[in-house]
Every structure is written in structure tokens, then in C-alpha cells.
Design a protein around this motif. Structure first.
Motif, PDB file in Angstrom:
ATOM      1  N   LYS A   1       1.471   6.275  -7.302  1.00 13.32           N
ATOM      2  CA  LYS A   1       0.315   6.968  -7.849  1.00 13.32           C
ATOM      3  C   LYS A   1       0.709   8.402  -8.203  1.00 13.32           C
ATOM      4  O   LYS A   1       0.062   9.043  -9.026  1.00 13.32           O
ATOM      5  CB  LYS A   1      -0.841   6.942  -6.845  1.00 13.32           C
ATOM      6  CG  LYS A   1      -1.558   5.609  -6.836  1.00 13.32           C
ATOM      7  CD  LYS A   1      -2.519   5.399  -5.688  1.00 13.32           C
ATOM      8  CE  LYS A   1      -3.514   6.451  -5.430  1.00 13.32           C
ATOM      9  NZ  LYS A   1      -4.464   6.090  -4.330  1.00 13.32           N
ATOM     10  N   ARG A   2       1.807   8.880  -7.611  1.00 12.36           N
ATOM     11  CA  ARG A   2       2.301  10.238  -7.865  1.00 12.36           C
ATOM     12  C   ARG A   2       3.386  10.273  -8.948  1.00 12.36           C
ATOM     13  O   ARG A   2       3.894  11.340  -9.277  1.00 12.36           O
ATOM     14  CB  ARG A   2       2.890  10.801  -6.564  1.00 12.36           C
ATOM     15  CG  ARG A   2       1.850  10.914  -5.482  1.00 12.36           C
ATOM     16  CD  ARG A   2       2.391  11.363  -4.132  1.00 12.36           C
ATOM     17  NE  ARG A   2       3.559  12.194  -4.189  1.00 12.36           N
ATOM     18  CZ  ARG A   2       4.583  12.104  -3.345  1.00 12.36           C
ATOM     19  NH1 ARG A   2       4.565  11.215  -2.383  1.00 12.36           N
ATOM     20  NH2 ARG A   2       5.604  12.924  -3.449  1.00 12.36           N
TER      21      ARG A   2
ATOM     22  N   GLU B   1       0.827  -1.207   0.000  1.00  7.59           N
ATOM     23  CA  GLU B   1       0.000   0.000   0.000  1.00  7.59           C
ATOM     24  C   GLU B   1       0.867   1.266   0.000  1.00  7.59           C
ATOM     25  O   GLU B   1       0.557   2.233  -0.713  1.00  7.59           O
ATOM     26  CB  GLU B   1      -0.952   0.000   1.205  1.00  7.59           C
ATOM     27  CG  GLU B   1      -2.028  -1.066   1.148  1.00  7.59           C
ATOM     28  CD  GLU B   1      -1.528  -2.485   1.458  1.00  7.59           C
ATOM     29  OE1 GLU B   1      -2.199  -3.438   1.049  1.00  7.59           O
ATOM     30  OE2 GLU B   1      -0.457  -2.646   2.085  1.00  7.59           O
ATOM     31  N   GLU B   2       1.941   1.266   0.784  1.00  5.68           N
ATOM     32  CA  GLU B   2       2.838   2.418   0.801  1.00  5.68           C
ATOM     33  C   GLU B   2       3.492   2.617  -0.568  1.00  5.68           C
ATOM     34  O   GLU B   2       3.564   3.739  -1.080  1.00  5.68           O
ATOM     35  CB  GLU B   2       3.917   2.259   1.869  1.00  5.68           C
ATOM     36  CG  GLU B   2       4.883   3.437   1.897  1.00  5.68           C
ATOM     37  CD  GLU B   2       6.052   3.255   2.853  1.00  5.68           C
ATOM     38  OE1 GLU B   2       6.889   4.178   2.899  1.00  5.68           O
ATOM     39  OE2 GLU B   2       6.160   2.215   3.542  1.00  5.68           O
TER      40      GLU B   2
ATOM     41  N   VAL C   1       2.314   1.654  -3.474  1.00  4.36           N
ATOM     42  CA  VAL C   1       1.269   2.136  -4.388  1.00  4.36           C
ATOM     43  C   VAL C   1       1.061   3.635  -4.211  1.00  4.36           C
ATOM     44  O   VAL C   1       0.959   4.383  -5.196  1.00  4.36           O
ATOM     45  CB  VAL C   1      -0.053   1.360  -4.172  1.00  4.36           C
ATOM     46  CG1 VAL C   1      -1.226   2.054  -4.855  1.00  4.36           C
ATOM     47  CG2 VAL C   1       0.088  -0.072  -4.670  1.00  4.36           C
ATOM     48  N   GLU C   2       1.001   4.090  -2.966  1.00  4.37           N
ATOM     49  CA  GLU C   2       0.796   5.525  -2.728  1.00  4.37           C
ATOM     50  C   GLU C   2       1.929   6.358  -3.320  1.00  4.37           C
ATOM     51  O   GLU C   2       1.684   7.415  -3.901  1.00  4.37           O
ATOM     52  CB  GLU C   2       0.631   5.809  -1.232  1.00  4.37           C
ATOM     53  CG  GLU C   2      -0.706   5.362  -0.683  1.00  4.37           C
ATOM     54  CD  GLU C   2      -1.893   5.937  -1.456  1.00  4.37           C
ATOM     55  OE1 GLU C   2      -1.935   7.152  -1.721  1.00  4.37           O
ATOM     56  OE2 GLU C   2      -2.796   5.141  -1.806  1.00  4.37           O
ATOM     57  N   TRP C   3       3.162   5.903  -3.183  1.00  4.97           N
ATOM     58  CA  TRP C   3       4.285   6.621  -3.799  1.00  4.97           C
ATOM     59  C   TRP C   3       4.098   6.718  -5.315  1.00  4.97           C
ATOM     60  O   TRP C   3       4.242   7.774  -5.907  1.00  4.97           O
ATOM     61  CB  TRP C   3       5.609   5.925  -3.498  1.00  4.97           C
ATOM     62  CG  TRP C   3       6.248   6.342  -2.224  1.00  4.97           C
ATOM     63  CD1 TRP C   3       6.392   5.594  -1.086  1.00  4.97           C
ATOM     64  CD2 TRP C   3       6.849   7.607  -1.946  1.00  4.97           C
ATOM     65  NE1 TRP C   3       7.025   6.329  -0.128  1.00  4.97           N
ATOM     66  CE2 TRP C   3       7.329   7.572  -0.619  1.00  4.97           C
ATOM     67  CE3 TRP C   3       7.024   8.780  -2.685  1.00  4.97           C
ATOM     68  CZ2 TRP C   3       7.975   8.642  -0.025  1.00  4.97           C
ATOM     69  CZ3 TRP C   3       7.678   9.853  -2.092  1.00  4.97           C
ATOM     70  CH2 TRP C   3       8.132   9.775  -0.774  1.00  4.97           C
TER      71      TRP C   3
END
Length: 144
Positions: A95-96, A88-89, A91-93
Motif C-alpha cells: 500500500k506504500r 495482510e503483511e 498488503v501493508e507493505w
């Protein structure tokens, strides 16, 4: 956990079209954020498949085929190797991530895959095998 983040090739990258100066700046800013956060282990773009080769294995027979390769959507265009607490971490990176935009009507994607750790192999991976891998990793780290 380590993750390999794979960017896909595009028709433009396969044709050898280089990013614009602004694209280098934008990507550089994103990569610097990964560095500053302490998560980036490695990152590079790849040359077009025309400058590469594939080796096909069929039993003892090995066949080398020079690029280019036709299925652009299946080709890797670059990669990042990062250390994150979770998928999840990661993915969050990403997505940017300011990836280059493909042509109109074309979609692209980033693939994220967790890298195996020794403990993922359970009892099939002996203490001796773990030690041998650790020694190889240390040797590689010393030479880089």
C-alpha cells in the motif's frame, strides 16, 4: 510465506518511456526499506512487450508470436518476490509502494499472489518429488 507482487504495465512503460531520476530515487527508497526489513527476495522491472514473445500451446503445436501485445492493462510491468508472515503483511507493505502514476483518468493496480509451497500440494506431491525440488533450488542458489 512467499508472495509475488506484480506491477502492471502502462501505456508509457510499453512505449519505452523510462522513469525520471526522481522516480528511481523514490522507488529505490521503498526497495531499500524492503531490503532493510529482510522481506525482499527479488525485484525487477520488465522491458516493453515489443521486446518479448509469447508461446501458444495447442496440443503438440507451439506457435510463437512476437510482441508488442495490445492489452496493456493485462501486461506485467515488473515484479517483487517477498517473504512475509501473511497476505495482510504483504498488503501493508505494498500500500506504500510508490508506483508510477498513469495518465489522468487511468487506474492501475498491483496484484499480489502467494507462491506455492511444497506443503500446499498435500499427498499428491511425494517425498521424492519434494527432494528433487529442494535439490533444484539448491543448485539454482549455488549458481546465483
Amino acid at each position: 510465506m512467499r508472495f509475488m507482487v506484480i506491477t502492471k504495465a502502462t501505456a508509457e512503460s510499453e512505449a519505452g518511456v523510462l522513469p525520471a531520476t526522481e522516480d528511481f530515487d523514490t522507488m529505490g527508497t521503498f526497495i531499500q526499506e524492503l531490503v532493510d526489513a529482510g522481506v525482499l527476495l527479488a525485484a525487477d522491472g520488465l522491458q516493453p512487450s515489443a521486446k518479448g514473445a509469447r508461446i501458444y500451446f495447442d496440443g503438440d503445436t507451439k506457435t510463437v508470436v512476437d510482441g508488442p501485445f495490445t492489452e496493456t492493462k493485462e501486461l506485467v510491468g515488473g515484479y517483487y518476490l517477498i517473504e512475509a508472515k501473511s497476505l495482510e503483511e504483504c498488503v501493508e507493505w505494498f500500500k506504500r509502494c510508490p508506483i508510477q502514476r498513469p495518465g489522468a483518468g487511468t487506474r492501475t493496480n498491483i496484484e499480489i499472489r502467494q507462491v506455492f509451497q511444497a506443503e500446499d500440494f498435500g499427498e499428491n506431491f511425494t517425498a521424492e518429488q519434494r527432494e528433487a525440488v529442494e535439490k533444484r533450488h539448491a543448485t539454482v542458489a549455488e549458481t546465483n
